[in-house]
Design a protein around this motif. Structure first.
Motif, PDB file in Angstrom:
ATOM      1  N   GLY A 155       5.285  -1.218  -3.107  1.00  0.00           N
ATOM      2  CA  GLY A 155       4.692  -2.028  -4.085  1.00  0.00           C
ATOM      3  C   GLY A 155       4.762  -1.202  -5.453  1.00  0.00           C
ATOM      4  O   GLY A 155       4.917  -1.855  -6.517  1.00  0.00           O
ATOM      5  N   ALA A 156       4.369   0.044  -5.457  1.00  0.00           N
ATOM      6  CA  ALA A 156       4.775   0.558  -6.793  1.00  0.00           C
ATOM      7  C   ALA A 156       6.020   0.737  -7.413  1.00  0.00           C
ATOM      8  O   ALA A 156       6.299   0.394  -8.634  1.00  0.00           O
ATOM      9  CB  ALA A 156       4.177   2.417  -6.529  1.00  0.00           C
ATOM     10  N   LEU A 157       6.983   0.651  -6.598  1.00  0.00           N
ATOM     11  CA  LEU A 157       8.422   0.677  -7.101  1.00  0.00           C
ATOM     12  C   LEU A 157       8.691  -0.526  -7.600  1.00  0.00           C
ATOM     13  O   LEU A 157       9.305  -0.823  -8.786  1.00  0.00           O
ATOM     14  CB  LEU A 157       9.243   0.943  -5.781  1.00  0.00           C
ATOM     15  CG  LEU A 157      10.844   0.395  -5.794  1.00  0.00           C
ATOM     16  CD1 LEU A 157      11.498   1.444  -6.749  1.00  0.00           C
ATOM     17  CD2 LEU A 157      11.670   0.684  -4.894  1.00  0.00           C
ATOM     18  N   ALA A 158       8.069  -1.917  -6.922  1.00  0.00           N
ATOM     19  CA  ALA A 158       8.332  -2.817  -7.503  1.00  0.00           C
ATOM     20  C   ALA A 158       7.571  -3.073  -8.944  1.00  0.00           C
ATOM     21  O   ALA A 158       8.187  -3.746  -9.819  1.00  0.00           O
ATOM     22  CB  ALA A 158       7.779  -4.080  -6.500  1.00  0.00           C
ATOM     23  N   ILE A 159       6.496  -2.717  -8.912  1.00  0.00           N
ATOM     24  CA  ILE A 159       5.703  -2.980 -10.190  1.00  0.00           C
ATOM     25  C   ILE A 159       6.103  -2.314 -11.445  1.00  0.00           C
ATOM     26  O   ILE A 159       6.395  -2.784 -12.416  1.00  0.00           O
ATOM     27  CB  ILE A 159       4.149  -2.571  -9.893  1.00  0.00           C
ATOM     28  CG1 ILE A 159       3.462  -3.550  -8.880  1.00  0.00           C
ATOM     29  CG2 ILE A 159       3.163  -2.603 -11.280  1.00  0.00           C
ATOM     30  CD1 ILE A 159       2.052  -3.023  -8.600  1.00  0.00           C
TER      31      ILE A 159
END
Length: 211
Positions: free
Chosen positions: A100-104
């Motif tokens: 999720g952090a990668l995506a955000i």
């Protein structure tokens, strides 16, 4: 167009918190002390944003100037410091948070680049580097080869595709809350699918088979 995305700071705060937890967990596994855990949480949570700001010439970088993000990174580190026995058992959840952090970060980094008027290519590079930067810094500080460079994992590829999509949406004047959310979900889904189905990129070419 891009300026009409007021939720962007909230996305960045969420990404920092999740990434900081990921970095702090790596520090716990390496038996770092409390200071090391907090430092690694801060570096992982804000490393991508600082790299982004260096690339686009934003001074000073958010990692040392935005108190909200600094506090968020410390909070992520403290969360893992106090609750790691329970959270470490939920390793799959942490992996999902990292995705999720990668995506955000990828989407936010790309938007930041576009806001400052960079070229499309530069915005994609900035987005990818923002997405993977914190994880690279985490791995280097814990003495590991960065995930993006080994294990043949699909880590940078989802970021590259998501960042390219954001640039296209901006080019077509279709960048709005719904399409931004779709871009984040695309990167997240690709990363999760790569982990779930063990999708990898090719390793070193070994030449044509011998007859």
């Amino acid at each position: 167009m891009i300026a009409d995305l007021p939720y962007e700071p909230l996305l960045e705060i969420l990404g920092v918190y999740v990434s900081a937890m990921s970095g702090a967990l790596a520090a716990v596994r390496k038996q770092f002390d409390v200071f090391g855990i907090l430092v690694l949480g801060w570096a992982t949570g804000l490393g991508g944003g600082m790299l982004r700001d260096v690339l686009i010439g934003a001074v000073p970088p958010v990692g040392i100037s935005d108190w909200r993000l600094i506090v968020t990174a410390v909070a992520g580190g403290l969360t893992m410091y106090f609750f790691h026995p329970r959270l470490e058992r939920a390793r799959r959840a942490i992996v999902m948070l990292d995705a999720g952090a990668l995506a955000i970060f990828t989407v936010v980094g790309t938007i930041k680049g576009l806001e400052l008027g960079t070229t499309a290519t530069a915005a994609v590079v900035v987005g990818v580097m923002t997405g993977v930067g914190g994880g690279v810094l985490r791995d280097l500080l814990t003495g590991e080869v960065p995930v993006v460079l080994h294990h043949r994992q699909l880590y940078a590829v989802p970021a590259l595709l998501g960042s390219s999509l954001v640039v296209l949406l901006w080019w077509w004047d279709r960048l709005d809350p719904w399409t931004v959310a779709a871009s984040v979900l695309l990167v997240f889904a690709l990363r999760v699918a790569a982990l779930r189905f063990r999708l990898t990129v090719p390793g070193p070419w070994r030449g044509f088979p011998q007859r």
